[in-house]
Design an enzyme around this catalytic site. Structure first.
Site, PDB file in Angstrom:
ATOM      1  N   SER A 258      47.321  37.494 -22.670  1.00 38.01           N
ATOM      2  CA  SER A 258      48.300  36.407 -22.731  1.00 38.01           C
ATOM      3  C   SER A 258      48.627  36.069 -24.175  1.00 38.01           C
ATOM      4  O   SER A 258      47.777  36.201 -25.067  1.00 38.01           O
ATOM      5  CB  SER A 258      47.676  35.182 -22.048  1.00 38.01           C
ATOM      6  OG  SER A 258      48.401  34.023 -22.353  1.00 38.01           O
TER       7      SER A 258
ATOM      8  N   LYS B 212      40.336  35.485 -22.178  1.00 40.80           N
ATOM      9  CA  LYS B 212      41.250  36.606 -22.486  1.00 40.80           C
ATOM     10  C   LYS B 212      40.828  37.284 -23.783  1.00 40.80           C
ATOM     11  O   LYS B 212      40.793  38.512 -23.881  1.00 40.80           O
ATOM     12  CB  LYS B 212      42.697  36.103 -22.601  1.00 40.80           C
ATOM     13  CG  LYS B 212      43.296  35.619 -21.297  1.00 40.80           C
ATOM     14  CD  LYS B 212      43.453  36.756 -20.307  1.00 40.80           C
ATOM     15  CE  LYS B 212      43.941  36.298 -18.958  1.00 40.80           C
ATOM     16  NZ  LYS B 212      43.756  37.278 -17.889  1.00 40.80           N
TER      17      LYS B 212
ATOM     18  N   TYR C 221      40.137  29.209 -20.771  1.00 40.48           N
ATOM     19  CA  TYR C 221      40.961  30.287 -20.191  1.00 40.48           C
ATOM     20  C   TYR C 221      41.348  31.290 -21.274  1.00 40.48           C
ATOM     21  O   TYR C 221      41.150  32.502 -21.135  1.00 40.48           O
ATOM     22  CB  TYR C 221      42.230  29.700 -19.525  1.00 40.48           C
ATOM     23  CG  TYR C 221      43.303  30.738 -19.299  1.00 40.48           C
ATOM     24  CD1 TYR C 221      43.150  31.706 -18.308  1.00 40.48           C
ATOM     25  CD2 TYR C 221      44.453  30.792 -20.095  1.00 40.48           C
ATOM     26  CE1 TYR C 221      44.125  32.690 -18.113  1.00 40.48           C
ATOM     27  CE2 TYR C 221      45.424  31.759 -19.908  1.00 40.48           C
ATOM     28  CZ  TYR C 221      45.253  32.700 -18.922  1.00 40.48           C
ATOM     29  OH  TYR C 221      46.200  33.682 -18.733  1.00 40.48           O
TER      30      TYR C 221
HETATM   31  P1  NAD Z   1      47.802  34.756  -9.794  1.00 36.50           P
HETATM   32  O1  NAD Z   1      46.786  33.674  -9.706  1.00 36.50           O
HETATM   33  O2  NAD Z   1      49.056  34.607  -9.025  1.00 36.50           O
HETATM   34  O3  NAD Z   1      47.137  36.161  -9.425  1.00 36.50           O
HETATM   35  C1  NAD Z   1      45.792  36.456  -9.708  1.00 36.50           C
HETATM   36  C2  NAD Z   1      45.173  37.046  -8.448  1.00 36.50           C
HETATM   37  O4  NAD Z   1      43.796  37.386  -8.717  1.00 36.50           O
HETATM   38  C3  NAD Z   1      45.169  36.083  -7.271  1.00 36.50           C
HETATM   39  O5  NAD Z   1      45.768  36.699  -6.142  1.00 36.50           O
HETATM   40  C4  NAD Z   1      43.685  35.768  -7.027  1.00 36.50           C
HETATM   41  O6  NAD Z   1      43.408  35.553  -5.666  1.00 36.50           O
HETATM   42  C5  NAD Z   1      43.016  37.026  -7.580  1.00 36.50           C
HETATM   43  N1  NAD Z   1      41.634  36.847  -8.060  1.00 36.50           N
HETATM   44  C6  NAD Z   1      41.165  35.914  -8.941  1.00 36.50           C
HETATM   45  N2  NAD Z   1      39.856  36.094  -9.145  1.00 36.50           N
HETATM   46  C7  NAD Z   1      39.464  37.148  -8.387  1.00 36.50           C
HETATM   47  C8  NAD Z   1      38.224  37.820  -8.171  1.00 36.50           C
HETATM   48  N3  NAD Z   1      37.093  37.409  -8.765  1.00 36.50           N
HETATM   49  N4  NAD Z   1      38.190  38.879  -7.321  1.00 36.50           N
HETATM   50  C9  NAD Z   1      39.325  39.293  -6.695  1.00 36.50           C
HETATM   51  N5  NAD Z   1      40.516  38.702  -6.858  1.00 36.50           N
HETATM   52  C10 NAD Z   1      40.589  37.642  -7.693  1.00 36.50           C
HETATM   53  O7  NAD Z   1      48.126  34.947 -11.355  1.00 36.50           O
HETATM   54  P2  NAD Z   1      49.320  35.718 -12.056  1.00 36.50           P
HETATM   55  O8  NAD Z   1      50.262  34.726 -12.598  1.00 36.50           O
HETATM   56  O9  NAD Z   1      49.822  36.798 -11.180  1.00 36.50           O
HETATM   57  O10 NAD Z   1      48.545  36.317 -13.304  1.00 36.50           O
HETATM   58  C11 NAD Z   1      47.966  37.609 -13.265  1.00 36.50           C
HETATM   59  C12 NAD Z   1      47.177  37.835 -14.545  1.00 36.50           C
HETATM   60  O11 NAD Z   1      48.036  37.655 -15.670  1.00 36.50           O
HETATM   61  C13 NAD Z   1      46.018  36.847 -14.736  1.00 36.50           C
HETATM   62  O12 NAD Z   1      44.938  37.535 -15.324  1.00 36.50           O
HETATM   63  C14 NAD Z   1      46.584  35.835 -15.710  1.00 36.50           C
HETATM   64  O13 NAD Z   1      45.587  35.209 -16.478  1.00 36.50           O
HETATM   65  C15 NAD Z   1      47.487  36.718 -16.570  1.00 36.50           C
HETATM   66  N6  NAD Z   1      48.568  35.951 -17.204  1.00 36.50           N
HETATM   67  C16 NAD Z   1      49.410  35.202 -16.428  1.00 36.50           C
HETATM   68  C17 NAD Z   1      50.424  34.460 -17.026  1.00 36.50           C
HETATM   69  C18 NAD Z   1      51.342  33.605 -16.193  1.00 36.50           C
HETATM   70  O14 NAD Z   1      52.032  32.760 -16.750  1.00 36.50           O
HETATM   71  N7  NAD Z   1      51.414  33.772 -14.894  1.00 36.50           N
HETATM   72  C19 NAD Z   1      50.589  34.518 -18.417  1.00 36.50           C
HETATM   73  C20 NAD Z   1      49.726  35.298 -19.180  1.00 36.50           C
HETATM   74  C21 NAD Z   1      48.712  36.042 -18.550  1.00 36.50           C
HETATM   75  C1  UD1 Z   2      50.902  27.734 -20.630  1.00 40.27           C
HETATM   76  C2  UD1 Z   2      49.473  27.799 -21.080  1.00 40.27           C
HETATM   77  C3  UD1 Z   2      49.192  29.182 -21.662  1.00 40.27           C
HETATM   78  C4  UD1 Z   2      49.555  30.271 -20.660  1.00 40.27           C
HETATM   79  C5  UD1 Z   2      51.024  30.077 -20.258  1.00 40.27           C
HETATM   80  C6  UD1 Z   2      51.471  31.067 -19.248  1.00 40.27           C
HETATM   81  C7  UD1 Z   2      48.949  25.480 -21.686  1.00 40.27           C
HETATM   82  C8  UD1 Z   2      48.627  24.535 -22.807  1.00 40.27           C
HETATM   83  N1  UD1 Z   2      49.227  26.760 -22.054  1.00 40.27           N
HETATM   84  O1  UD1 Z   2      51.695  27.960 -21.749  1.00 40.27           O
HETATM   85  O2  UD1 Z   2      47.836  29.297 -22.011  1.00 40.27           O
HETATM   86  O3  UD1 Z   2      49.369  31.552 -21.228  1.00 40.27           O
HETATM   87  O4  UD1 Z   2      51.170  28.759 -19.716  1.00 40.27           O
HETATM   88  O5  UD1 Z   2      50.812  30.851 -18.049  1.00 40.27           O
HETATM   89  O6  UD1 Z   2      48.936  25.113 -20.533  1.00 40.27           O
HETATM   90  N2  UD1 Z   2      56.555  21.463 -20.309  1.00 40.27           N
HETATM   91  C9  UD1 Z   2      57.120  20.226 -20.062  1.00 40.27           C
HETATM   92  N3  UD1 Z   2      56.862  19.616 -18.867  1.00 40.27           N
HETATM   93  C10 UD1 Z   2      56.073  20.189 -17.914  1.00 40.27           C
HETATM   94  C11 UD1 Z   2      55.495  21.449 -18.160  1.00 40.27           C
HETATM   95  C12 UD1 Z   2      55.743  22.057 -19.384  1.00 40.27           C
HETATM   96  O7  UD1 Z   2      57.834  19.696 -20.911  1.00 40.27           O
HETATM   97  O8  UD1 Z   2      55.866  19.567 -16.846  1.00 40.27           O
HETATM   98  C13 UD1 Z   2      56.848  22.158 -21.577  1.00 40.27           C
HETATM   99  C14 UD1 Z   2      55.638  22.451 -22.437  1.00 40.27           C
HETATM  100  O9  UD1 Z   2      55.370  21.394 -23.318  1.00 40.27           O
HETATM  101  C15 UD1 Z   2      56.092  23.740 -23.160  1.00 40.27           C
HETATM  102  C16 UD1 Z   2      57.015  24.432 -22.142  1.00 40.27           C
HETATM  103  O10 UD1 Z   2      57.419  23.397 -21.233  1.00 40.27           O
HETATM  104  O11 UD1 Z   2      56.855  23.426 -24.294  1.00 40.27           O
HETATM  105  C17 UD1 Z   2      56.342  25.539 -21.364  1.00 40.27           C
HETATM  106  O12 UD1 Z   2      55.137  25.049 -20.770  1.00 40.27           O
HETATM  107  P1  UD1 Z   2      54.272  25.923 -19.746  1.00 40.27           P
HETATM  108  O13 UD1 Z   2      55.157  26.472 -18.685  1.00 40.27           O
HETATM  109  O14 UD1 Z   2      53.112  25.085 -19.315  1.00 40.27           O
HETATM  110  O15 UD1 Z   2      53.786  27.172 -20.613  1.00 40.27           O
HETATM  111  P2  UD1 Z   2      53.008  27.210 -22.014  1.00 40.27           P
HETATM  112  O16 UD1 Z   2      52.655  25.873 -22.495  1.00 40.27           O
HETATM  113  O17 UD1 Z   2      53.786  28.104 -22.915  1.00 40.27           O
END
Ligand code: NAD
Ligand code: UD1
Length: 330
Positions: free
Chosen positions: A124, A152, A148
């Site tokens: 991330s 990572k 979290y």
């Molecule tokens: P998500 O929660 O929708 O998907 C993660 C999946 O992993 C879920 O289906 C959950 O049931 C499964 N899981 C969790 N722990 C497990 C375990 N111990 N064994 C088996 N299954 C397990 O999340 P996502 O948004 O699809 O994210 C996927 C990956 O990308 C994650 O590692 C997350 O940290 C990373 N990531 C997500 C974002 C985002 O904004 N969505 C941003 C940066 C990184």
């Molecule tokens: C968040 C996580 C980051 C993660 C990323 C993707 C935090 C502090 N960081 O990032 O670790 O990798 O999600 O999953 O949670 N905002 C509002 N009102 C809201 C929600 C958000 O104004 O109700 C603003 C925030 O201040 C920010 C932007 O929207 O400026 C995006 O926020 P968000 O979607 O939570 O993502 P990140 O903060 O970038």
């Protein structure tokens, strides 16, 4: 080629499974359904007309994982499984370290003992902490502000050490920026339980009147309109990045940012959402959220040059598809 997708029922994993099936890969999913639903499998089938093999196992259970590796003979792994809520990780650090680290160590141990050397890992942009300049490049210093993010960073370190010890491994670390949007069918998307932490799911719930008003966290940042700037990327562009990572793989440890390279402020996102969906999103400005940074967007030059990564969806598509998913599933 057979790919093990951990967390394949989740938001990003399910979109990636669709891409993999469409590209002719065989897919095995391991997911404990902690943050996803079993009906995602039917939806994947509906979209692709193809089947996947599914194990509802927890990656923290090493014996179950070994069973999967011994039965399935996979060629590569894409590792999405993990817990991802920043606020929750601050309150429940042990749960985050236990789940995210044990699951990954088990997975890597099983890969090593079954001689599977190719892995793509979901990292991330959070690992960049508060970046010293923009756009963010892969070689910027790393730091985190919450458990979290630290999981990572620790996993990135584990992968780095693993590669140093055995350089026949083929490891790709993908650092995602802010994935939003949904599959155009309206069948797959992001549907968090309870009150969302992230911006787009919150906007959607205000638009559907499930929540009364969006709290905009601060309008006194040094940005175009004072609100926070992020690099939003369509989940389908992000998921295709994983296919590219598999296709371009070779031994080594490679790290890529997956973002569009464009920054968008909170209010720009709200306005675009209102315009393309013809719906009102009520908002009010409140205090800054602790831990937030002003701006964050990627340099995606490396992913473009080395993987051929080329995002094709714009902010309007992201807003339309996010809303369409929720409307379709109401
Ligand atoms: P998500 O929660 O929708 O998907 C993660 C999946 O992993 C879920 O289906 C959950 O049931 C499964 N899981 C969790 N722990 C497990 C375990 N111990 N064994 C088996 N299954 C397990 O999340 P996502 O948004 O699809 O994210 C996927 C990956 O990308 C994650 O590692 C997350 O940290 C990373 N990531 C997500 C974002 C985002 O904004 N969505 C941003 C940066 C990184
Ligand atoms: C968040 C996580 C980051 C993660 C990323 C993707 C935090 C502090 N960081 O990032 O670790 O990798 O999600 O999953 O949670 N905002 C509002 N009102 C809201 C929600 C958000 O104004 O109700 C603003 C925030 O201040 C920010 C932007 O929207 O400026 C995006 O926020 P968000 O979607 O939570 O993502 P990140 O903060 O970038």
């Amino acid at each position: 080629m057979k790919i093990l997708v951990t967390g394949g029922c989740g938001f990003i994993g399910s979109h990636t499974v669709v891409d993999l099936l469409n590209e002719g890969y065989e897919v095995v999913i391991v997911d404990n359904l902690y943050n996803s639903k079993i009906d995602v499998l039917d939806k994947i089938k509906k979209i692709t007309n193809k089947d996947v093999t599914f194990y509802q196992y927890d990656l923290c259970d090493y014996e179950k994982l070994q069973e999967v590796f011994s039965k399935e003979k996979v060629d590569a792994v894409i590792h999405f499984a993990g817990l991802k809520a920043v606020g929750e990780s601050v309150n429940k650090p042990l749960m985050y370290y236990e789940n995210n680290l044990f699951s990954t160590i088990n997975l890597l141990k099983a890969m090593k003992s079954y001689n599977v050397k190719k892995i793509v890992f979901s990292s991330s942009a959070t690992v960049y902490g508060s970046p010293k300049s923009l756009p963010i490049k892969e070689d910027f210093p790393l730091s985190t502000t919450n458990p979290y993010g630290t999981t990572k960073l620790m996993i990135e370190q584990i992968l780095t050490d693993l590669y140093k010890a055995d350089n026949s491994f083929d490891i790709t670390i993908l650092r995602y920026f802010n994935p939003i949007g949904a599959h155009k069918s309206g069948l797959l998307g992001e549907d968090p339980n309870g009150i969302p932490n992230n911006l787009m799911p919150y906007i959607v719930k205000v638009a559907t009147r499930e929540l009364p008003i969006l709290n905009v966290f601060g309008n006194d940042y040094e940005t175009v309109d004072g609100t926070g700037v992020r690099d939003y990327i369509h989940v389908c562009d992000l998921s295709y990045g994983h296919v590219l990572a598999l296709k371009n793989s070779k031994s080594g440890l490679k790290i890529y940012n997956l973002g569009t390279g464009h920054g968008t402020s909170v209010l720009e996102l709200v306005k675009t959402f209102e315009k393309v969906n013809n719906v009102k999103v009520n908002y009010k400005i409140v205090e800054r959220r602790e831990g937030d940074i002003a701006s964050c967007y990627a340099s995606n030059d490396k992913a473009k040059e080395e993987l051929g990564f080329s995002p094709k969806y714009n902010l309007e598509d992201m807003c339309r598809d996010s809303y369409n998913f929720v409307k379709t599933n109401q």
